[in-house]
Design a protein around this motif. Structure first.
Motif, mmCIF file in Angstrom:
data_model
loop_
_atom_site.group_PDB
_atom_site.id
_atom_site.type_symbol
_atom_site.label_atom_id
_atom_site.label_comp_id
_atom_site.label_asym_id
_atom_site.label_seq_id
_atom_site.Cartn_x
_atom_site.Cartn_y
_atom_site.Cartn_z
ATOM 1 N N VAL A 158 91.416 60.780 24.953
ATOM 2 C CA VAL A 158 91.831 61.508 23.759
ATOM 3 C C VAL A 158 91.518 60.658 22.533
ATOM 4 N N LEU A 159 90.820 61.253 21.573
ATOM 5 C CA LEU A 159 90.506 60.563 20.331
ATOM 6 C C LEU A 159 91.495 61.005 19.255
ATOM 7 N N LEU A 160 92.172 60.043 18.646
ATOM 8 C CA LEU A 160 93.163 60.326 17.599
ATOM 9 C C LEU A 160 92.748 59.685 16.285
ATOM 10 N N GLN A 161 93.065 60.355 15.201
ATOM 11 C CA GLN A 161 92.897 59.778 13.866
ATOM 12 C C GLN A 161 94.162 60.074 13.080
ATOM 13 N N ASP A 162 94.959 59.040 12.859
ATOM 14 C CA ASP A 162 96.263 59.182 12.203
ATOM 15 C C ASP A 162 97.101 60.272 12.868
ATOM 16 N N GLY A 163 97.053 60.311 14.184
ATOM 17 C CA GLY A 163 97.872 61.241 14.943
ATOM 18 C C GLY A 163 97.273 62.616 15.137
ATOM 19 N N THR A 164 96.111 62.877 14.542
ATOM 20 C CA THR A 164 95.446 64.166 14.735
ATOM 21 C C THR A 164 94.512 64.095 15.935
ATOM 22 N N VAL A 165 94.606 65.080 16.820
ATOM 23 C CA VAL A 165 93.759 65.106 18.003
ATOM 24 C C VAL A 165 92.353 65.564 17.588
ATOM 25 N N LEU A 166 91.404 64.638 17.620
ATOM 26 C CA LEU A 166 90.033 64.958 17.241
ATOM 27 C C LEU A 166 89.270 65.594 18.400
ATOM 28 N N LYS A 167 89.417 65.005 19.575
ATOM 29 C CA LYS A 167 88.630 65.467 20.725
ATOM 30 C C LYS A 167 89.296 65.001 22.009
ATOM 31 N N LYS A 168 89.120 65.799 23.076
ATOM 32 C CA LYS A 168 89.619 65.425 24.397
ATOM 33 C C LYS A 168 88.482 65.544 25.400
ATOM 34 N N TYR A 169 88.436 64.605 26.342
ATOM 35 C CA TYR A 169 87.350 64.566 27.320
ATOM 36 C C TYR A 169 87.899 64.406 28.725
ATOM 37 N N HIS A 170 87.405 65.221 29.630
ATOM 38 C CA HIS A 170 87.657 65.037 31.061
ATOM 39 C C HIS A 170 86.858 63.824 31.528
ATOM 40 N N ILE A 171 87.354 63.128 32.529
ATOM 41 C CA ILE A 171 86.646 61.954 33.035
ATOM 42 C C ILE A 171 85.264 62.323 33.566
ATOM 43 N N ASN A 172 85.089 63.570 34.007
ATOM 44 C CA ASN A 172 83.774 64.015 34.470
ATOM 45 C C ASN A 172 82.780 64.173 33.325
ATOM 46 N N ASN A 173 83.305 64.278 32.108
ATOM 47 C CA ASN A 173 82.460 64.466 30.932
ATOM 48 C C ASN A 173 82.755 63.394 29.895
ATOM 49 N N ALA A 174 82.850 62.157 30.359
ATOM 50 C CA ALA A 174 83.151 61.049 29.447
ATOM 51 C C ALA A 174 82.114 61.005 28.330
ATOM 52 N N PRO A 175 82.546 60.799 27.088
ATOM 53 C CA PRO A 175 81.615 60.823 25.961
ATOM 54 C C PRO A 175 80.733 59.588 25.914
ATOM 55 N N SER A 176 79.639 59.706 25.203
ATOM 56 C CA SER A 176 78.777 58.558 24.955
ATOM 57 C C SER A 176 79.325 57.782 23.765
ATOM 58 N N LEU A 177 78.771 56.607 23.555
ATOM 59 C CA LEU A 177 79.192 55.780 22.420
ATOM 60 C C LEU A 177 78.950 56.523 21.105
ATOM 61 N N GLU A 178 77.812 57.194 20.999
ATOM 62 C CA GLU A 178 77.475 57.918 19.772
ATOM 63 C C GLU A 178 78.427 59.081 19.534
ATOM 64 N N GLU A 179 78.826 59.768 20.616
ATOM 65 C CA GLU A 179 79.772 60.872 20.480
ATOM 66 C C GLU A 179 81.084 60.399 19.887
ATOM 67 N N VAL A 180 81.574 59.273 20.392
ATOM 68 C CA VAL A 180 82.833 58.739 19.883
ATOM 69 C C VAL A 180 82.711 58.374 18.419
ATOM 70 N N LYS A 181 81.627 57.703 18.067
ATOM 71 C CA LYS A 181 81.416 57.312 16.660
ATOM 72 C C LYS A 181 81.366 58.525 15.752
ATOM 73 N N ASN A 182 80.656 59.577 16.193
ATOM 74 C CA ASN A 182 80.480 60.765 15.358
ATOM 75 C C ASN A 182 81.795 61.478 15.078
#
Length: 362
Positions: free
Chosen positions: A335-359
Motif C-alpha cells: 500500500v502506497l500512502l502519502q500523508d495518510g491518503t491511499v495512493l495505490k494498492k498492489y497484490h503480491i502477484n502484481n508487485a509494482p516496478s520501481l518506476e511505478e512507485v516513483k510515479n
C-alpha cells in the motif's frame, strides 16, 4: 391466474437477488472466505470442534458457494430444471438463515457479508431478509409443479457458461485484487479524515420515569428521570474507519505512519503468507523520499525470521489482522500512502516496478 402472477414475481425476485448477491461476492471471494472463517471459528467454540476442520478450506468453499449462488439464480430465472433448482435454493437459504440467526441472536459475527462490502446489513436485517426469502422460496417449492420446466441445450449452455465465467472471475479476483473496492481503505481515501466523524453526532436518550421508558431528543433537566441508554440518531456521521492502529513495544505509531510518503508492506498472517514472492518487493524498498515500513499481525519472532531470510532492514510495527485483511486482500500486500491518503494498492502477484512507485508520488 393470480397464482401464476405470484409465482412469476417470486421467481424473478428470488432469482434476481441471488444473482445480484453472488455477483457482488464474485468481486471479492477472499472477503467471503474471511466471513466463513469467522463462522467456523465461532461454531467450533460454541457448537462442535469439528468445524475447525473447514477453516483451511474457507477460500475453496467461498468460491463454490458464490458460483452456486449465481448459477441457481440464473437457473431459476431461466426455468431450468425447476425441481433441482428450487430444492437447492431451499437448502441454501435454510443454511444462510441459520448463519444470520446465529449472528443476530448471539451477536457473534456482526456482519454476515450477504452483499460483500457493497451493502452493509445488520445481523437482524440479514436475518429478516432471509426469512422473507424462505417464504418466497417455500412457496416456489410447494408449487414447483406449476412452474415452467426448461431443459433445452441452449439454456444448458447459458447455465454452464455462467458457472464457468463466475469461477474464472473469482479466481482472477483472488489472484489479483477485487475489481471494485467497496471497503473504507480504497484508493483515494484519506485515512486520518475517515477516522473522524463526518458531522456532529446527535443522540436521543432513553429515560425511565414512574416505571415507564420514554425516548427524549434532549437530556432532561428533571431529576425524576432515570437514565437508561443513549441512541445515536445519525449513525451515518460515524467515522468510516474506527479500527486503524499501528504500534510496537515502544508505543503507538499510528500518527507517524499516516504522515509523509510511506510504502507499507502488510503481512496479516505468517502461516498463509505467500513467502516465495517476497523477493518481488526488494527492488521497490529503496525509493528516495519514501519510507518503507512493514506492518504485520504476526508474532515478533516470526517477522524477525522474515526480515532475516529476506535480508530486509526496515522498521516493522504491529496491526490488527482483521484490519490488515480489510485494507488489502493480499498477504503480503503493498500500500502506497502519502500523508495518510491511499495512493495505490498492489497484490503480491502484481508487485509494482520501481518506476511505478516513483510515479505515484510525483
Amino acid at each position: 391466474m393470480l397464482k401464476k402472477i405470484i409465482l412469476t414475481l417470486f421467481r424473478f425476485l428470488v432469482g434476481g437477488l441471488f444473482v445480484f448477491s453472488g455477483l457482488i461476492k464474485v468481486n471479492d471471494p477472499v472477503g467471503t472466505s474471511i466471513k466463513l472463517e469467522e463462522y467456523f471459528e465461532v461454531f467450533s467454540n460454541d457448537i462442535a470442534s469439528f468445524f475447525e476442520v473447514f477453516k483451511p478450506f474457507s477460500l475453496e468453499l467461498s468460491v463454490f458457494l458464490i458460483v452456486l449462488e449465481v448459477v441457481l439464480g440464473i437457473m431459476l430465472l431461466l426455468n431450468f430444471k425447476r425441481n433441482l433448482t428450487v430444492s437447492l435454493l431451499l437448502v441454501m437459504i435454510l443454511f444462510f438463515t441459520f448463519l444470520t440467526f446465529y449472528s443476530a441472536y448471539f451477536n457473534k459475527v456482526t456482519d454476515c457479508g450477504c452483499f460483500g462490502d457493497a451493502i452493509k446489513l445488520t445481523p437482524w436485517q440479514s436475518f429478516y431478509k432471509d426469512v422473507v426469502l424462505i417464504v418466497m422460496i417455500g412457496v416456489l417449492f410447494i408449487f414447483r409443479k406449476d412452474l415452467p420446466n426448461g431443459t433445452s441445450k441452449a439454456t444448458s449452455v447459458v447455465v454452464a457458461g455462467s458457472a464457468l465465467a463466475c469461477f474464472v472471475l473469482s479466481v482472477l479476483a483472488i489472484r489479483n485484487l477485487p475489481f471494485i473496492d467497496f471497503r473504507a481503505y480504497k484508493e483515494g481515501v484519506n485515512i486520518p479524515e475517515a477516522m473522524q466523524p463526518s458531522g456532529a453526532l446527535e443522540y436521543r436518550y432513553v429515560m425511565k420515569k414512574n416505571g415507564e421508558e420514554v425516548v427524549l431528543d434532549e437530556y432532561p433537566s428533571d431529576e425524576s428521570y432515570e437514565f437508561v441508554d443513549m441512541q445515536l440518531k445519525n449513525p451515518d456521521a460515524l467515522p468510516k474507519i474506527a479500527d486503524f492502529g499501528v504500534w510496537n513495544d515502544e508505543g503507538d505509531f499510528t500518527e507517524e505512519i499516516l504522515s509523509g510518503n510511506k510504502l507499507l508492506i502488510l503481512i496479516s498472517s505468517y502461516d498463509k503468507m505467500d513467502a516465495d514472492k517476497l523477493g518481488n518487493l526488494d527492488v521497490i524498498m529503496d525509493v528516495e523520499g519514501v519510507e518503507t515500513v512493514l506492518v504485520t499481525a504476526t508474532a515478533a519472532d516470526e517477522i524477525e525470521q522474515v526480515m532475516e531470510a529476506q535480508d530486509w532492514n526496515v522498521p516493522y510495527y504491529f496491526g490488527d489482522a482483521t484490519v490488515l485483511k480489510t485494507i488489502i486482500r493480499s498477504n503480503p500486500g503493498v500500500v502506497l500512502l502519502q500523508d495518510g491518503t491511499v495512493l495505490k494498492k498492489y497484490h503480491i502477484n502484481n508487485a509494482p516496478s520501481l518506476e511505478e512507485v516513483k510515479n505515484n508520488y510525483q
